[in-house]
Scaffold this active site. Structure first.
Site, mmCIF file in Angstrom:
data_model
loop_
_atom_site.group_PDB
_atom_site.id
_atom_site.type_symbol
_atom_site.label_atom_id
_atom_site.label_comp_id
_atom_site.label_asym_id
_atom_site.label_seq_id
_atom_site.Cartn_x
_atom_site.Cartn_y
_atom_site.Cartn_z
ATOM 1 N N TYR A 57 32.251 -3.931 9.230
ATOM 2 C CA TYR A 57 30.801 -4.136 9.325
ATOM 3 C C TYR A 57 30.330 -5.019 8.162
ATOM 4 O O TYR A 57 29.695 -6.057 8.356
ATOM 5 C CB TYR A 57 30.088 -2.774 9.319
ATOM 6 C CG TYR A 57 28.608 -2.865 9.131
ATOM 7 C CD1 TYR A 57 27.815 -3.598 10.015
ATOM 8 C CD2 TYR A 57 27.979 -2.232 8.054
ATOM 9 C CE1 TYR A 57 26.445 -3.694 9.831
ATOM 10 C CE2 TYR A 57 26.622 -2.313 7.863
ATOM 11 C CZ TYR A 57 25.856 -3.051 8.750
ATOM 12 O OH TYR A 57 24.510 -3.151 8.568
ATOM 13 N N THR A 88 23.435 -6.518 4.351
ATOM 14 C CA THR A 88 23.647 -5.121 3.975
ATOM 15 C C THR A 88 24.379 -4.976 2.646
ATOM 16 O O THR A 88 25.193 -5.838 2.289
ATOM 17 C CB THR A 88 24.472 -4.410 5.075
ATOM 18 O OG1 THR A 88 24.892 -3.122 4.585
ATOM 19 C CG2 THR A 88 25.725 -5.179 5.453
#
Ligand code: UDP
Length: 338
Positions: free
Chosen positions: A151, A127
Site C-alpha cells: 500500500y 499516506t
C-alpha cells in the site's frame, strides 16, 4: 446517473475521484461549502452512491480512459482531487498486484487524462505508510520513504509519477501524506463505511454496539510503552479542510508550475491502540470487548507526524482532532447509520 454540465456554469468544478468513499465524500461536502462544484468520479467498487450528496456523480473506472476523457470534456474541471484508492495494509500484503494495478496503474491513467485535458492543479491523497518503520521518530515531509507494505509502496510510486508528469506537462500538485483518518461529519450527513471494515475505530465501535463479538488488538509486544502500535489520528473534517486550503494554495500560484509540494496531515500526538480503547470507554460509557491477537503483517510500530508545514504554509488548524471528538462523531454516525 449523471447530471448536466450546466450546473458548472457558476462554480469552478473539481473532479473528485473516490467521492463516494469515506474521505472523498467529506471532501465533497467542504468543497461545496467553499463554493466549488465537486463532481464525483467513482467506480462504486468500494464506494457508496448514497454518499454522493454534494454534487453530480459520474460512475466510471479510472482505467477507462475513454470514459475519463469524456468526463473531463464535459465538466472542464479546474483541478483534480484524487482520493480513489485501495487502502488496506493487510490486503496489500496478501495481494500486491491488486495495489500496483488498482492504485499505481489506475492513477497513471488518471494523471495522463489530467495532463491531456490541460488541467493544471492536482491534489493527491498519499499516506504516512510511505515512510515505513522509523524506530520511534516523528515523521515530516523530508523523512526518507521506505515503505514496508505494498500500500505504502504504491502511494510512493504515485508521488513520483506526479513529479515526473509535473516536470513534463507543467502540472502542479499538492501531495498530502495522511496519518490515521478518523471520525465523521459532525452533522452525520456522511461518515465512515467500508466493506469489509478493517480500521480500528469503526471496528471498535461495532464491538461496543454488539455488532461484532470483540475487537482484536493486533499485537501487544511492540516496543511501545503499553506494547500496542501508536498512530496519529486526525479528524476527517480537519483533513478535508486541508484539501480546500491546498487547492487554494495551488490556485494562488504558491506551488511553482511543474512541481509538487508535500504536506503531512497529522496532529503530532500519538495514541496507542490501548489508549484509543480507553478513550472510547469515556465517550460511549460502555466497555470495549477485546481479544488479543498476533501482530498484523505490514504494521509499523509508530507513525506520528512531527511536521508543522501544513500549519505554517496553508494556515491549517486541526480543530476537531481530539480523540474524544473523533470517537464521539464516529459514534454518532455509527448509531445513525444502523
Ligand atoms: N488495529 C487493531 N485491531 C483492528 C484494526 C486495527 O489492533 O481490528 C490496530 C492496527 O494494528 C494499527 C492501528 O490499530 O496499529 C490502526 O490500524 P488501522 O487499520 O485503523 O489503520 P492503519 O494504521 O493500518 O492505516
Amino acid at each position: 446517473m449523471s447530471s448536466t454540465a450546466s450546473q458548472a456554469s457558476t462554480r469552478a468544478v473539481v473532479l473528485v475521484t473516490g467521492g463516494a468513499g469515506y474521505i472523498g465524500a467529506h471532501a465533497c461536502k467542504v468543497l461545496k461549502a467553499a463554493g466549488f462544484l465537486p463532481v464525483t468520479y467513482d467506480s462504486l467498487v468500494t464506494g457508496w452512491e448514497e454518499a454522493v450528496k454534494f454534487g453530480p456523480f459520474e460512475q466510471g473506472d479510472l482505467m477507462d480512459r475513454v470514459r475519463l476523457d469524456a468526463v473531463f470534456a464535459k465538466w472542464k474541471p479546474v483541478a483534480v482531487m484524487h482520493f480513489a484508492a485501495l487502502s488496506q495494509v493487510g490486503e496489500a500484503m496478501r495481494e500486491p498486484g491488486k495495489y500496483w494495478r488498482g492504485n499505481v496503474a489506475a492513477s497513471l491513467s488518471l494523471i495522463e487524462a489530467t495532463a491531456a485535458a490541460g488541467v493544471e492543479h492536482f491534489v493527491f491523497s498519499s499516506t504516512c505508510a510511505t515512510y515505513g518503520d522509523h524506530d520511534g521518530v516523528t515523521l515530516d515531509e523530508d523523512t526518507p520513504q521506505h515503505p514496508i507494505n505494498s500500500y505504502g509502496a504504491s502511494k510512493r510510486a504515485i508521488e513520483d509519477m506526479l513529479r515526473d508528469f509535473g516536470a513534463a506537462y507543467g502540472l502542479s500538485s499538492v501531495i498530502f501524506r495522511y496519518f490515521n483518518v478518523a471520525g465523521a461529519d459532525p452533522e452525520a450527513e456522511v461518515g465512515e463505511r467500508h466493506e469489509p471494515e478493517t480500521h480500528l475505530i469503526p471496528l471498535m465501535l461495532d464491538a461496543v454496539a454488539g455488532k461484532r463479538p470483540a475487537l482484536s488488538v493486533f499485537g501487544t509486544d511492540y516496543p511501545t510503552p503499553d506494547g500496542t502500535c501508536i498512530r496519529d489520528y486526525v479528524h476527517v473534517m480537519d483533513l478535508v479542510e486541508a484539501h480546500v486550503l491546498g487547492l487554494r494554495h495551488l490556485q494562488a500560484g504558491r506551488v511553482a508550475p511543474g512541481t509538487a509540494r508535500v504536506f503531512c496531515l497529522g496532529t503530532g500526538r500519538g495514541f496507542s491502540v490501548r489508549e484509543v480503547i480507553e478513550a472510547s470507554r469515556a465517550v460511549t460509557n460502555r466497555e470495549v470487548p477485546v481479544v488479543y491477537a498476533d501482530r498484523r503483517a505490514g504494521d509499523a510500530v509508530k507513525l506520528v507526524s512531527g511536521s508543522g508545514r501544513a500549519r505554517d504554509e496553508l494556515g491549517w488548524e486541526p480543530r476537531r482532532s481530539s480523540m474524544e471528538q473523533m470517537i464521539g462523531d464516529a459514534w454518532r454516525w455509527h448509531n445513525r447509520a444502523v
